[in-house]
Motif scaffolding. Structure first.
Motif, short mmCIF file in Angstrom:
data_model
loop_
_atom_site.label_atom_id
_atom_site.label_comp_id
_atom_site.label_asym_id
_atom_site.label_seq_id
_atom_site.Cartn_x
_atom_site.Cartn_y
_atom_site.Cartn_z
N ARG A 308 -3.70 19.56 16.24
CA ARG A 308 -4.84 20.41 16.78
C ARG A 308 -4.15 21.53 17.24
N VAL A 309 -2.82 21.42 17.87
CA VAL A 309 -2.24 22.89 18.11
C VAL A 309 -1.90 23.67 16.73
N SER A 310 -1.75 23.14 16.04
CA SER A 310 -1.54 23.78 14.86
C SER A 310 -2.65 24.66 14.21
N ARG A 311 -3.68 23.90 14.36
CA ARG A 311 -4.96 24.77 13.94
C ARG A 311 -5.18 25.61 14.91
N ALA A 312 -5.12 25.30 16.18
CA ALA A 312 -5.43 26.45 17.27
C ALA A 312 -4.74 27.50 17.18
N MET A 321 2.29 33.83 13.94
CA MET A 321 2.65 32.90 12.79
C MET A 321 3.96 32.14 13.03
N GLU A 322 4.78 32.42 13.89
CA GLU A 322 5.90 31.63 14.15
C GLU A 322 5.56 30.41 14.95
N GLU A 323 4.66 30.49 15.93
CA GLU A 323 4.04 29.55 16.60
C GLU A 323 3.38 28.53 15.58
N ALA A 324 2.41 29.15 14.71
CA ALA A 324 1.98 28.11 13.97
C ALA A 324 2.79 27.32 12.96
N LYS A 325 3.91 28.05 12.52
CA LYS A 325 4.88 27.47 11.62
C LYS A 325 5.67 26.24 12.47
N ALA A 326 6.10 26.63 13.50
CA ALA A 326 6.91 25.42 14.47
C ALA A 326 5.87 24.33 14.90
N LEU A 352 -4.07 26.40 4.91
CA LEU A 352 -4.55 27.29 5.87
C LEU A 352 -3.54 28.60 6.26
N TYR A 353 -2.38 27.75 6.54
CA TYR A 353 -1.11 28.64 6.66
C TYR A 353 -0.66 29.63 5.68
N LYS A 354 -0.83 29.24 4.50
CA LYS A 354 -0.49 29.92 3.49
C LYS A 354 -1.50 30.96 3.41
N LYS A 355 -2.88 30.86 3.34
CA LYS A 355 -3.76 31.78 3.41
C LYS A 355 -3.55 32.96 4.55
N MET A 357 -1.08 33.49 6.08
CA MET A 357 0.37 34.23 5.77
C MET A 357 -0.02 35.46 4.99
N GLN A 358 -0.77 35.14 3.97
CA GLN A 358 -0.98 36.25 2.81
C GLN A 358 -1.70 37.38 3.61
N GLU A 359 -2.76 37.05 4.37
CA GLU A 359 -3.52 37.75 4.93
C GLU A 359 -2.74 38.68 6.14
N TYR A 360 -1.79 37.98 6.77
CA TYR A 360 -0.89 38.75 7.72
C TYR A 360 0.14 39.75 7.03
#
Length: 456
Positions: A308-312, A321-326, A352-355, A357-360
């Motif tokens: 859940r924290v990853s999705r949040a 993005m570093e928080e999401a990756k961790a 979702l993370y890859k998507k 990351m591309q948007e970022y």
């Protein structure tokens, strides 16, 4: 004589009490309207109630009515309930446009619960339920008809597969008070734990049946305006009470594996987890992330909280993005790939993370690309200007050299010759100055010696 005197005193006291009762009865009779039923008397409650001809008591005028259906004659606790009392209740709620609506149809049931531990004055339940309990006794079953504003108001509630309570619908509650419960929290944590379990159950009921899925955002917000804040308040109340209990003196004297300690910790984790779910469904991703962090403080390997924290983090605009990756790395490390649901959720989050990351990267390019191009152009312009300046300098030097060669002896004499006037003066000064200094030195050296010889 003493006995007779005592007997006479008792008789006189009885007469006084009888006269007081007679006066009270007279006052009550005088206060009853002429068109009211003789049985409609006032109560000892802070707010007076009136009884209608059909047995209904008005609790909030015609907007809330109470009728006692039955009483348990064997009940030993027949004292009236007061603010601060805690009772166990069972209830059934039905859709009822008015107080005369039929309640035999089970298709109108919208809520059915057993064993809720309710504190009068704590506002854990709907106002209609709490007000009705306040005017009942232990062992009684009462029927409460309520206007929508004292029930679910603008909210929508679903129950089962087909029953839907539309916004602003009136409701009928059948409530049975089974027991008055004494607060024993000073002796052991059983009472506060049971209160916390009930609060969690009420909040779960709200989230399961009252969370609006209306596609119209404005209507969804209106339908959730009362229910969702109430659910969040109940969940947070549980976390606060259980955290205080966990850090209190009782558990300080108990071993770490005490069963009630584990129960308390589980309640804290469950409620913070549920808070994160509620916040996620409302789109409050930052609040959901903070709730997940609270869960991970209790259990750093809680897989649901990690997912859940990853999705949040991926959906929260204030997260990096570093928080999401961790968070994804931590979740991936804990998932054993034995649970297909968790594995599937992790794969979705990685996509979702890859998507994201591309948007970022695209956003970064759009934000800083123009600046980088401008900086590169400026650098190229500077280099071009410098090269042009160097070329001009070289051409100037070559031009001067050509002029020098073309000018012949005259140019050499004016510009670089050693026999021009300036160079001749400097050369003469450099030659004459040492000679003068040497002569002065010799003069000063030998003159004192001559004077000394003359004196001898």
């Amino acid at each position: 004589t003493c006995k007779n005197t005592k007997h006479n005193n008792n008789n006189s006291n009885d007469d006084k009490q009888t006269s007081k009762q007679d006066k009270t009865i007279m006052v009550e009779i005088n206060t009853i309207p002429d068109d009211a039923d003789a049985s409609a008397t006032t109560t000892d409650k802070p707010n007076e109630t009136k009884k209608n001809d059909d047995g209904w008591k008005e609790l909030m005028g015609q907007d809330m009515l109470l009728k006692i259906l039955s009483s348990n004659k064997d009940a030993t606790d027949k004292e009236e309930l007061e603010h601060g009392d805690t009772v166990l209740i069972n209830l059934i709620a039905r859709i009822a446009p008015d107080s005369s609506s039929s309640i035999d149809d089970d298709d109108k049931i919208i809520q059915k619960v057993n064993g809720w531990l309710i504190g009068i004055g704590d506002t854990d339940v709907l106002p209609a339920i709490e007000m009705g309990i306040r005017f009942m006794q232990v062992g009684q079953t009462g029927r409460i008809w309520s206007n929508a504003k004292y029930a679910w108001g603008p909210g929508r509630r679903t129950y089962g597969k087909s029953v839907v309570l539309e916004p602003n619908t009136n409701v009928m509650f059948d409530i049975t008070i089974t027991q008055r419960v004494v607060d024993t929290s000073r002796l052991n944590p059983y009472f506060p734990i049971q209160r916390a379990i009930t609060r969690k159950a009420i909040a779960n009921d709200i989230f399961e049946h009252e969370f609006s899925s209306n596609t119209n955002l404005q209507e969804q917000q209106n339908e959730n305006s009362m229910s969702i804040p109430r659910a969040l308040r109940l969940y947070k109340k549980v976390t606060e009470d259980m955290t205080t209990l966990s850090n209190g003196t009782y558990f300080a004297q108990q071993p770490d594996d005490h069963p009630q300690r584990k129960q308390v910790q589980q309640l804290i984790v469950d409620c913070w987890n549920n808070i994160s779910v509620v916040e996620m469904k409302q789109g409050n991703y930052h609040a959901a992330k903070e709730a997940c962090v609270k869960v991970l403080e209790q259990n750093s390997k809680h897989i649901k909280a990690l997912l859940r924290v990853s999705r949040a983090c991926l959906l929260d605009s204030s997260s990096t993005m570093e928080e999401a990756k961790a968070a994804l790395d931590a979740a991936s490390a804990e998932i054993t790939y034995k649970n297909p649901i968790e594995e599937k959720e992790l794969k979705r989050l990685m996509v979702l993370y890859k998507k994201k990351m591309q948007e970022y990267k695209q956003q970064s390019k759009a934000m800083f690309g123009n600046k980088l191009l401008a900086s590169k152009k400026s650098s190229d312009d500077n280099n071009t200007d410098k090269s042009k300046s160097d070329e001009l300098t070289e051409l100037k030097d070559v031009s001067q050299a050509s002029r020098a060669l073309a000018g012949g002896g005259k140019q050499q004499q004016d510009d670089g010759g050693i026999f021009n006037k300036t160079n001749q003066f400097l050369l003469a000064f450099q030659l004459v100055l040492p000679i003068m200094m040497y002569a002065l030195y010799t003069f000063m050296k030998f003159k004192p010696m001559e004077e000394t010889n003359e004196e001898l």
